[in-house]
Structure formats: structure tokens, C-alpha cells
Scaffold this motif. Sequence first.
Motif, PDB file in Angstrom:
ATOM      1  N   ASP A   1     -19.028 -45.022  -2.669  1.00  7.36           N
ATOM      2  CA  ASP A   1     -19.538 -45.236  -1.307  1.00  7.36           C
ATOM      3  C   ASP A   1     -21.039 -44.945  -1.159  1.00  7.36           C
ATOM      4  O   ASP A   1     -21.584 -45.069  -0.069  1.00  7.36           O
ATOM      5  N   ARG A   2     -21.725 -44.582  -2.227  1.00  9.57           N
ATOM      6  CA  ARG A   2     -23.178 -44.381  -2.146  1.00  9.57           C
ATOM      7  C   ARG A   2     -23.861 -45.748  -2.183  1.00  9.57           C
ATOM      8  O   ARG A   2     -23.670 -46.518  -3.121  1.00  9.57           O
ATOM      9  N   ASP A   3     -24.616 -46.066  -1.124  1.00  9.78           N
ATOM     10  CA  ASP A   3     -25.260 -47.377  -1.054  1.00  9.78           C
ATOM     11  C   ASP A   3     -26.668 -47.345  -1.623  1.00  9.78           C
ATOM     12  O   ASP A   3     -27.395 -46.383  -1.397  1.00  9.78           O
ATOM     13  N   TYR A   4     -27.055 -48.420  -2.314  1.00 10.98           N
ATOM     14  CA  TYR A   4     -28.426 -48.551  -2.811  1.00 10.98           C
ATOM     15  C   TYR A   4     -29.154 -49.687  -2.100  1.00 10.98           C
ATOM     16  O   TYR A   4     -30.171 -50.180  -2.564  1.00 10.98           O
ATOM     17  N   MET A   5     -28.582 -50.111  -0.960  1.00 12.91           N
ATOM     18  CA  MET A   5     -29.264 -51.071  -0.086  1.00 12.91           C
ATOM     19  C   MET A   5     -29.413 -50.409   1.278  1.00 12.91           C
ATOM     20  O   MET A   5     -28.469 -49.779   1.763  1.00 12.91           O
ATOM     21  N   TYR A   6     -30.584 -50.566   1.894  1.00  7.91           N
ATOM     22  CA  TYR A   6     -30.716 -50.120   3.283  1.00  7.91           C
ATOM     23  C   TYR A   6     -29.912 -51.067   4.166  1.00  7.91           C
ATOM     24  O   TYR A   6     -29.530 -52.169   3.736  1.00  7.91           O
ATOM     25  N   SER A   7     -29.706 -50.682   5.400  1.00  7.15           N
ATOM     26  CA  SER A   7     -28.782 -51.451   6.230  1.00  7.15           C
ATOM     27  C   SER A   7     -29.329 -52.823   6.640  1.00  7.15           C
ATOM     28  O   SER A   7     -28.564 -53.718   6.948  1.00  7.15           O
ATOM     29  N   GLY A   8     -30.634 -53.026   6.617  1.00  2.65           N
ATOM     30  CA  GLY A   8     -31.162 -54.336   7.018  1.00  2.65           C
ATOM     31  C   GLY A   8     -31.568 -55.183   5.819  1.00  2.65           C
ATOM     32  O   GLY A   8     -32.010 -54.667   4.806  1.00  2.65           O
ATOM     33  N   HIS A   9     -31.369 -56.498   5.920  1.00  2.00           N
ATOM     34  CA  HIS A   9     -31.934 -57.426   4.923  1.00  2.00           C
ATOM     35  C   HIS A   9     -32.167 -58.751   5.636  1.00  2.00           C
ATOM     36  O   HIS A   9     -31.719 -58.935   6.779  1.00  2.00           O
ATOM     37  N   VAL A  10     -32.844 -59.684   4.977  1.00  2.00           N
ATOM     38  CA  VAL A  10     -33.173 -60.922   5.688  1.00  2.00           C
ATOM     39  C   VAL A  10     -32.400 -62.139   5.167  1.00  2.00           C
ATOM     40  O   VAL A  10     -32.851 -63.266   5.293  1.00  2.00           O
TER      41      VAL A  10
ATOM     42  N   CYS B   1     -23.910 -63.867   4.108  1.00  2.00           N
ATOM     43  CA  CYS B   1     -24.408 -64.229   2.774  1.00  2.00           C
ATOM     44  C   CYS B   1     -23.628 -63.504   1.667  1.00  2.00           C
ATOM     45  O   CYS B   1     -23.658 -62.274   1.571  1.00  2.00           O
ATOM     46  N   GLY B   2     -22.967 -64.273   0.818  1.00  2.00           N
ATOM     47  CA  GLY B   2     -22.184 -63.683  -0.275  1.00  2.00           C
ATOM     48  C   GLY B   2     -23.059 -62.993  -1.303  1.00  2.00           C
ATOM     49  O   GLY B   2     -22.643 -62.014  -1.944  1.00  2.00           O
ATOM     50  N   ALA B   3     -24.275 -63.492  -1.475  1.00  2.00           N
ATOM     51  CA  ALA B   3     -25.189 -62.887  -2.454  1.00  2.00           C
ATOM     52  C   ALA B   3     -25.553 -61.458  -2.041  1.00  2.00           C
ATOM     53  O   ALA B   3     -25.723 -60.577  -2.898  1.00  2.00           O
ATOM     54  N   ALA B   4     -25.664 -61.224  -0.739  1.00  2.00           N
ATOM     55  CA  ALA B   4     -25.980 -59.873  -0.254  1.00  2.00           C
ATOM     56  C   ALA B   4     -24.792 -58.937  -0.468  1.00  2.00           C
ATOM     57  O   ALA B   4     -24.950 -57.778  -0.866  1.00  2.00           O
ATOM     58  N   ILE B   5     -23.588 -59.466  -0.237  1.00  2.00           N
ATOM     59  CA  ILE B   5     -22.372 -58.657  -0.457  1.00  2.00           C
ATOM     60  C   ILE B   5     -22.268 -58.300  -1.943  1.00  2.00           C
ATOM     61  O   ILE B   5     -21.962 -57.164  -2.324  1.00  2.00           O
ATOM     62  N   ALA B   6     -22.556 -59.284  -2.799  1.00  2.00           N
ATOM     63  CA  ALA B   6     -22.472 -59.057  -4.250  1.00  2.00           C
ATOM     64  C   ALA B   6     -23.421 -57.946  -4.684  1.00  2.00           C
ATOM     65  O   ALA B   6     -23.050 -57.043  -5.436  1.00  2.00           O
TER      66      ALA B   6
ATOM     67  N   CYS C   1     -32.824 -66.856  -3.728  1.00  2.00           N
ATOM     68  CA  CYS C   1     -32.683 -66.347  -2.357  1.00  2.00           C
ATOM     69  C   CYS C   1     -32.933 -64.846  -2.298  1.00  2.00           C
ATOM     70  O   CYS C   1     -33.492 -64.340  -1.322  1.00  2.00           O
ATOM     71  N   TRP C   2     -32.522 -64.141  -3.353  1.00  2.00           N
ATOM     72  CA  TRP C   2     -32.670 -62.689  -3.307  1.00  2.00           C
ATOM     73  C   TRP C   2     -34.139 -62.231  -3.324  1.00  2.00           C
ATOM     74  O   TRP C   2     -34.438 -61.116  -2.919  1.00  2.00           O
ATOM     75  N   SER C   3     -35.041 -63.099  -3.767  1.00  2.00           N
ATOM     76  CA  SER C   3     -36.470 -62.753  -3.705  1.00  2.00           C
ATOM     77  C   SER C   3     -36.876 -62.591  -2.250  1.00  2.00           C
ATOM     78  O   SER C   3     -37.789 -61.836  -1.911  1.00  2.00           O
ATOM     79  N   ILE C   4     -36.180 -63.332  -1.387  1.00  2.00           N
ATOM     80  CA  ILE C   4     -36.454 -63.282   0.050  1.00  2.00           C
ATOM     81  C   ILE C   4     -35.595 -62.211   0.723  1.00  2.00           C
ATOM     82  O   ILE C   4     -36.088 -61.432   1.550  1.00  2.00           O
ATOM     83  N   ILE C   5     -34.318 -62.178   0.351  1.00  2.00           N
ATOM     84  CA  ILE C   5     -33.375 -61.256   1.010  1.00  2.00           C
ATOM     85  C   ILE C   5     -33.888 -59.815   0.920  1.00  2.00           C
ATOM     86  O   ILE C   5     -33.733 -59.024   1.847  1.00  2.00           O
ATOM     87  N   ALA C   6     -34.513 -59.484  -0.227  1.00  2.00           N
ATOM     88  CA  ALA C   6     -34.993 -58.102  -0.441  1.00  2.00           C
ATOM     89  C   ALA C   6     -36.062 -57.707   0.573  1.00  2.00           C
ATOM     90  O   ALA C   6     -36.287 -56.522   0.819  1.00  2.00           O
ATOM     91  N   GLY C   7     -36.735 -58.700   1.173  1.00  2.00           N
ATOM     92  CA  GLY C   7     -37.748 -58.402   2.196  1.00  2.00           C
ATOM     93  C   GLY C   7     -39.158 -58.454   1.634  1.00  2.00           C
ATOM     94  O   GLY C   7     -39.354 -58.322   0.429  1.00  2.00           O
ATOM     95  N   PRO C   8     -40.155 -58.655   2.527  1.00  2.00           N
ATOM     96  CA  PRO C   8     -41.556 -58.779   2.069  1.00  2.00           C
ATOM     97  C   PRO C   8     -42.187 -57.410   1.800  1.00  2.00           C
ATOM     98  O   PRO C   8     -41.964 -56.464   2.558  1.00  2.00           O
ATOM     99  N   TYR C   9     -42.977 -57.341   0.725  1.00  2.00           N
ATOM    100  CA  TYR C   9     -43.694 -56.110   0.388  1.00  2.00           C
ATOM    101  C   TYR C   9     -44.558 -55.667   1.577  1.00  2.00           C
ATOM    102  O   TYR C   9     -45.148 -56.519   2.217  1.00  2.00           O
TER     103      TYR C   9
ATOM    104  N   PHE D   1     -19.092 -65.040  -8.175  1.00  2.00           N
ATOM    105  CA  PHE D   1     -18.953 -66.109  -7.184  1.00  2.00           C
ATOM    106  C   PHE D   1     -19.372 -65.570  -5.816  1.00  2.00           C
ATOM    107  O   PHE D   1     -18.804 -64.594  -5.322  1.00  2.00           O
ATOM    108  N   ALA D   2     -20.391 -66.186  -5.223  1.00  2.00           N
ATOM    109  CA  ALA D   2     -20.983 -65.645  -3.990  1.00  2.00           C
ATOM    110  C   ALA D   2     -21.173 -66.776  -2.971  1.00  2.00           C
ATOM    111  O   ALA D   2     -22.111 -67.575  -3.070  1.00  2.00           O
ATOM    112  N   SER D   3     -20.304 -66.837  -1.999  1.00  2.00           N
ATOM    113  CA  SER D   3     -20.340 -67.913  -0.997  1.00  2.00           C
ATOM    114  C   SER D   3     -21.675 -67.960  -0.258  1.00  2.00           C
ATOM    115  O   SER D   3     -22.290 -66.923  -0.018  1.00  2.00           O
ATOM    116  N   CYS D   4     -22.057 -69.166   0.140  1.00  2.00           N
ATOM    117  CA  CYS D   4     -23.312 -69.357   0.876  1.00  2.00           C
ATOM    118  C   CYS D   4     -23.002 -70.152   2.145  1.00  2.00           C
ATOM    119  O   CYS D   4     -22.903 -71.385   2.110  1.00  2.00           O
TER     120      CYS D   4
END
Length: 295
Positions: free
Chosen positions: A7-16, A21-26, A46-54, A204-207
Motif C-alpha cells: 500500500d505504499r504509493d510512489y505516485m502523488y495523487s495528481g497526474h495529467v 487511463c490504464g497506463a496510469a493504473i499500471a 503518453c507517460w512522458s506527459i502523464i508524469a507532468g511538466p518539470y 495490457f493497459a486500456s486507453c
Amino acid sequence: MRLDVPDRDYMYSGHVGCPGCGAAIAMKFVLRALGDKTMMVLPACCWSIIAGPYPQSTLQIPVIHSAFETGGAVASGVRAALDAKGDKETCVVTWAGDGGTFDIGFQALSGAVERNEDFIYVCYDNEAYMNTGIQRSSSTPYGAWTTTTPGQDWKKMRKKNIVEVLVAHRIPYAATASIAYPEDLTRKVAKARSIKGSRFLHIFASCPTGWRIPSETAVKIARMAVQTNIFPLYEVENGSKYTINFMPKGYLVKEYFRLQGRFKHLTERDLDQIQAMVEEDWQLLLRKAGVRLQG
Ligand SMILES: Cc1ncc(C[n+]2csc(CCOP(=O)(O)OP(=O)(O)O)c2C)c(N)n1
Ligand code: SF4
Ligand SMILES: [Mg+2]
């Protein structure tokens, strides 16, 4: 129901990413299973974007954004740099889309795994080049609409079997997984992390955006892909030992196709043909795994 996953998360609660998005769940499940001491190589996707802008990022681990075609090569370099520093503990992971894996990053991937570089390569598969506007890739399934396979020009070639291509390199570990089966996914990531050498995970990650489905059906549709044998869950050790992780009850592929706008042009006859293709692939997999079914 309580899932038996860390249950330890390595993603913050927000993403873009888009809703559902199945890729975010994965990513969420994979990072939970990898834990601390993980470095990620992220070729364009897509994950280059999902991670958010520097300087913002939804990821709580070190990430290198790399050129599209270099996932395998950059990971090899990061591994070599960590080894030179005496860091054997940090796990290097490449995280790429199907376009970046099946097609444009394939040379770097094949080279890296042929050298048996010590890293995990994860391909999250949404079955097209989504980030640039839903273009067909060699992972796009037979029958699908994309913006480069429009109207009656829907894709007439079958999806490349990327796991079999990786298995042909005789790597220590290759497996399929799905966002709809997080416990199976978690176990496979943990297993991959415990093995040395090149490891490959095909997730497999639905879009919802590219598949023309409501966002709330993303997990249901991923589950149906497994239950219809369209995307079987299995693993292969050392290029030869096959294990099938889930024996479906054999739902009809029609039910899966009818829920998705990307397949809405297909006729009953097309769907019968696809059912036969799925059955053919499944029988081949059963033979490789040494499973004999009656009938
Ligand atoms: C050499 C090169 N060609 C094209 C692009 C444009 N590009 C960036 S992401 C992307 C699509 C990636 O598709 P995929 O790997 O399937 O990941 P997804 O976007 O579907 O998550 C493309 C074509 C690029 N960045 N570099
Ligand atoms: S286009 Fe698809 S893969 Fe990309 S962020 Fe949106 S839902 Fe996710
Ligand atoms: Mg893709």
C-alpha cells in the motif's frame, strides 16, 4: 474486497493522464511492487506527459526522459553507471509504450536483452501511438480503427506477438500482465525484481481516449481481454518454461469488441474470423505450455 498488494504509493495523487487511463493504473501497481531503490527510463510516450511538466512530477522516483527509440540503450547506460558506483541494489526499469517497444525502440531493446543487461523492461500496451493522436502500431489488433487505419481501411494485420519475440532471445523472464489483475501483476513485478539479467513485462493497459470507451469501463474491458483469451496471462522462464496463470472460461470475443468504438465497423463475419484467430493463438500457447485440453 481487499487487494493483497503493497500500500505504499510512489505516485502523488495528481497526474495529467486522461480519466480512466490504464497506463496510469499500471504505473501505480508496478511502482508499489518495485518499492524503493528504483530508477526509471521513460522514452517518449503518453507517460512522458502523464508524469507532468518539470519541475513537477507525479513520480516519487528518479526518472530519465529519453529519446523515443533508446529505452534499451539508456537503461544499459544507467545500469553501467550504477555498477561503476558500486550500487547493485537500485533496480533500473525502462517504461515504454507499445510504439516505443514493438516498433521504434525495438532495436535498442533487442540489443540490450541479447546482452542480457540487468534491467526490467516494461511495455504498457494501449495498442497504438496514443500520445500523438492514435496512430496504428504493430501492436494494434486486427480489426481496429485508428487515425491511420480509418473507415474501411481498418487494420488488416494481426498484432505482433512481442512476448514470443522476447522469449526467442532466451531472456531469464518474460511475462504478460493486466491492470485488471493487480495481484498477478504485483507478483510478476516482484518476481522480475528478484531475478538478474533482462526481464520483460507486457502489461495490457486500456486507453479510453484511443479505444473510444467510457473511462469507467477501462478495467472491465481489460478483464474481458483476459477472459476472452485475447490477452492471456502467462510467464516464460529462460526462453522455454511456460506457465499459464489464468484459465479463462471462454467468453466470446464479440462481447469485448462490441463495447469499444474502435471496433464498431466490424461485421458479424469479421468478428467470427477474429474469434477463430484468437482460438488459434490460444491453442498454440497451450501447446507451448504443455497443456492438453479435451475436445
Ligand atoms: C523519433 C521520434 N519519432 C516520433 C516521435 C513522436 N512521438 C512521441 S510519443 C509518440 C507515440 C508513442 O506511442 P507509444 O510508444 O505506443 O506510447 P503511447 O503514446 O501510446 O503511450 C510519438 C510518435 C518522437 N518523440 N521521436
Ligand atoms: S491517450 Fe490513452 S494512454 Fe494516453 S493518457 Fe489518455 S487514456 Fe492514457
Ligand atoms: Mg501506445
